[in-house]
Design a protein around this motif. Structure first.
Motif, mmCIF file in Angstrom:
data_model
loop_
_atom_site.group_PDB
_atom_site.id
_atom_site.type_symbol
_atom_site.label_atom_id
_atom_site.label_comp_id
_atom_site.label_asym_id
_atom_site.label_seq_id
_atom_site.Cartn_x
_atom_site.Cartn_y
_atom_site.Cartn_z
ATOM 1 N N GLY A 66 -5.848 13.524 -11.759
ATOM 2 C CA GLY A 66 -6.784 12.798 -10.895
ATOM 3 C C GLY A 66 -6.133 12.349 -9.613
ATOM 4 N N THR A 67 -6.896 11.576 -8.850
ATOM 5 C CA THR A 67 -6.409 11.001 -7.600
ATOM 6 C C THR A 67 -6.390 9.493 -7.737
ATOM 7 N N TYR A 68 -5.278 8.904 -7.358
ATOM 8 C CA TYR A 68 -5.046 7.469 -7.504
ATOM 9 C C TYR A 68 -4.546 6.883 -6.189
ATOM 10 N N ALA A 69 -4.812 5.585 -5.988
ATOM 11 C CA ALA A 69 -4.125 4.859 -4.923
ATOM 12 C C ALA A 69 -2.740 4.551 -5.469
ATOM 13 N N LEU A 70 -1.726 4.744 -4.642
ATOM 14 C CA LEU A 70 -0.346 4.487 -5.045
ATOM 15 C C LEU A 70 0.115 3.201 -4.369
ATOM 16 N N PHE A 71 0.510 2.220 -5.175
ATOM 17 C CA PHE A 71 0.991 0.948 -4.666
ATOM 18 C C PHE A 71 2.397 0.703 -5.187
ATOM 19 N N TRP A 115 11.335 -2.204 -8.637
ATOM 20 C CA TRP A 115 10.007 -2.008 -8.078
ATOM 21 C C TRP A 115 9.071 -1.600 -9.200
ATOM 22 N N THR A 116 7.829 -2.046 -9.128
ATOM 23 C CA THR A 116 6.790 -1.574 -10.035
ATOM 24 C C THR A 116 5.926 -0.597 -9.247
ATOM 25 N N ILE A 117 5.829 0.624 -9.749
ATOM 26 C CA ILE A 117 4.997 1.647 -9.128
ATOM 27 C C ILE A 117 3.640 1.586 -9.827
ATOM 28 N N ILE A 118 2.579 1.504 -9.031
ATOM 29 C CA ILE A 118 1.229 1.301 -9.562
ATOM 30 C C ILE A 118 0.345 2.478 -9.172
ATOM 31 N N PHE A 119 -0.319 3.057 -10.161
ATOM 32 C CA PHE A 119 -1.324 4.104 -9.952
ATOM 33 C C PHE A 119 -2.669 3.444 -10.236
ATOM 34 N N ASN A 120 -3.480 3.264 -9.183
ATOM 35 C CA ASN A 120 -4.738 2.535 -9.290
ATOM 36 C C ASN A 120 -5.903 3.514 -9.202
ATOM 37 N N LYS A 121 -6.908 3.319 -10.054
ATOM 38 C CA LYS A 121 -8.043 4.247 -10.143
ATOM 39 C C LYS A 121 -8.938 4.248 -8.902
ATOM 40 N N LYS A 125 -7.143 -4.806 -12.361
ATOM 41 C CA LYS A 125 -7.941 -4.306 -13.497
ATOM 42 C C LYS A 125 -8.198 -2.804 -13.387
ATOM 43 N N GLN A 126 -8.050 -2.251 -12.170
ATOM 44 C CA GLN A 126 -8.271 -0.820 -11.955
ATOM 45 C C GLN A 126 -6.993 0.006 -12.089
ATOM 46 N N ASP A 127 -5.892 -0.621 -12.479
ATOM 47 C CA ASP A 127 -4.640 0.115 -12.639
ATOM 48 C C ASP A 127 -4.732 1.085 -13.810
ATOM 49 N N ALA A 128 -4.381 2.335 -13.543
ATOM 50 C CA ALA A 128 -4.314 3.343 -14.604
ATOM 51 C C ALA A 128 -2.940 3.308 -15.256
ATOM 52 N N ARG A 130 0.795 -1.235 0.000
ATOM 53 C CA ARG A 130 0.000 0.000 0.000
ATOM 54 C C ARG A 130 0.825 1.281 0.000
ATOM 55 N N ALA A 131 2.133 1.171 0.017
ATOM 56 C CA ALA A 131 3.052 2.312 -0.049
ATOM 57 C C ALA A 131 2.923 3.246 1.147
ATOM 58 N N GLY A 132 2.604 2.677 2.284
ATOM 59 C CA GLY A 132 2.458 3.410 3.539
ATOM 60 C C GLY A 132 1.816 2.480 4.546
ATOM 61 N N ALA A 133 1.096 3.052 5.496
ATOM 62 C CA ALA A 133 0.375 2.253 6.494
ATOM 63 C C ALA A 133 -1.099 2.657 6.444
ATOM 64 N N ASN A 134 -1.929 1.831 7.065
ATOM 65 C CA ASN A 134 -3.364 2.104 7.178
ATOM 66 C C ASN A 134 -4.024 2.154 5.801
ATOM 67 N N GLU A 135 -4.711 3.262 5.489
ATOM 68 C CA GLU A 135 -5.347 3.369 4.177
ATOM 69 C C GLU A 135 -4.279 3.419 3.095
ATOM 70 N N ALA A 136 -4.687 3.069 1.874
ATOM 71 C CA ALA A 136 -3.739 3.141 0.759
ATOM 72 C C ALA A 136 -3.257 4.581 0.592
ATOM 73 N N THR A 137 -2.000 4.724 0.233
ATOM 74 C CA THR A 137 -1.423 6.029 -0.072
ATOM 75 C C THR A 137 -2.117 6.580 -1.302
ATOM 76 N N THR A 138 -2.387 7.900 -1.329
ATOM 77 C CA THR A 138 -2.994 8.499 -2.513
ATOM 78 C C THR A 138 -2.022 9.460 -3.183
ATOM 79 N N PHE A 139 -2.121 9.505 -4.501
ATOM 80 C CA PHE A 139 -1.314 10.374 -5.346
ATOM 81 C C PHE A 139 -2.300 11.218 -6.142
#
Length: 174
Positions: free
Chosen positions: A99-104, A112-118, A131-134, A74-83
């Motif tokens: 936009g705003t994405y979850a950053l994984f 490392w693979t950096i993932i921006f998820n919708k 499937k929600q990866d932008a 999740r690239a942090g703790a608790n809720e997913a990190t947002t970008f």
């Protein structure tokens, strides 16, 4: 006699309420294990903001330990990190819409693979849906100049830096 008994009960009740309030105040004063943090900066005309919870190393092995290799993190703790970006950006040479994405992060020892998820609002990576990866981009981590006890993100003119324990990665943004 009855009034004295009632007085004692009321006195104990008031003392209990005061003691409970004092204990809650003590808990509130303690530092959270993974406090909320934000990194904001400009990349060209775009304003970029990363919102995350910042866990500490606390003597643990992070990469390949607490953050296992080969699993989405999740690239942090608790809720997913947002970008969040208010303008389209180029991330490692690939376009990412505003936009705003979850950053994984999907870490391995070498890359490392950096993932921006919708789906920006998620608790951790427990319901992560590929499937929600932008956008997915590879980056190469490197040894950090110094040990970072807490996870930190920094927006620089070159991009976004993720730094924790003895590793850091630059995600190039334009």
């Amino acid at each position: 006699m009855r009034n004295l008994r009632l007085f004692r009960v009321l006195l104990l009740l008031v003392m209990g309420i005061l003691w409970a309030g004092h204990s809650q105040a003590q808990d509130a004063a303690k530092e959270k294990p993974s406090p909320a943090a934000t990194a904001t900066g400009k990349i060209g005309k775009a304003t970029v903001t990363v919102a995350y919870s910042s866990p500490a190393v606390k003597g643990r092995a992070i990469w390949g330990g607490l953050v296992p290799y080969g699993q989405v993190w999740r690239a942090g703790a608790n809720e997913a990190t947002t970008f969040t970006t208010d303008q389209p950006l180029t991330v490692e040479g690939k376009t990412l819409a505003a936009g705003t994405y979850a950053l994984f992060v999907l870490p391995t020892e070498k890359q490392w693979t950096i993932i921006f998820n919708k789906t920006a609002k998620q608790w951790g990576a427990f319901k992560y849906d590929e499937k929600q990866d932008a956008l997915r981009v590879p980056v190469t981590p490197r040894k950090a100049a110094s040990m970072a006890e807490r996870l930190v993100y920094e927006v620089t003119p070159q991009g976004l830096v993720l730094r924790w324990e003895n590793q850091e990665a630059l995600i190039t943004l334009k």
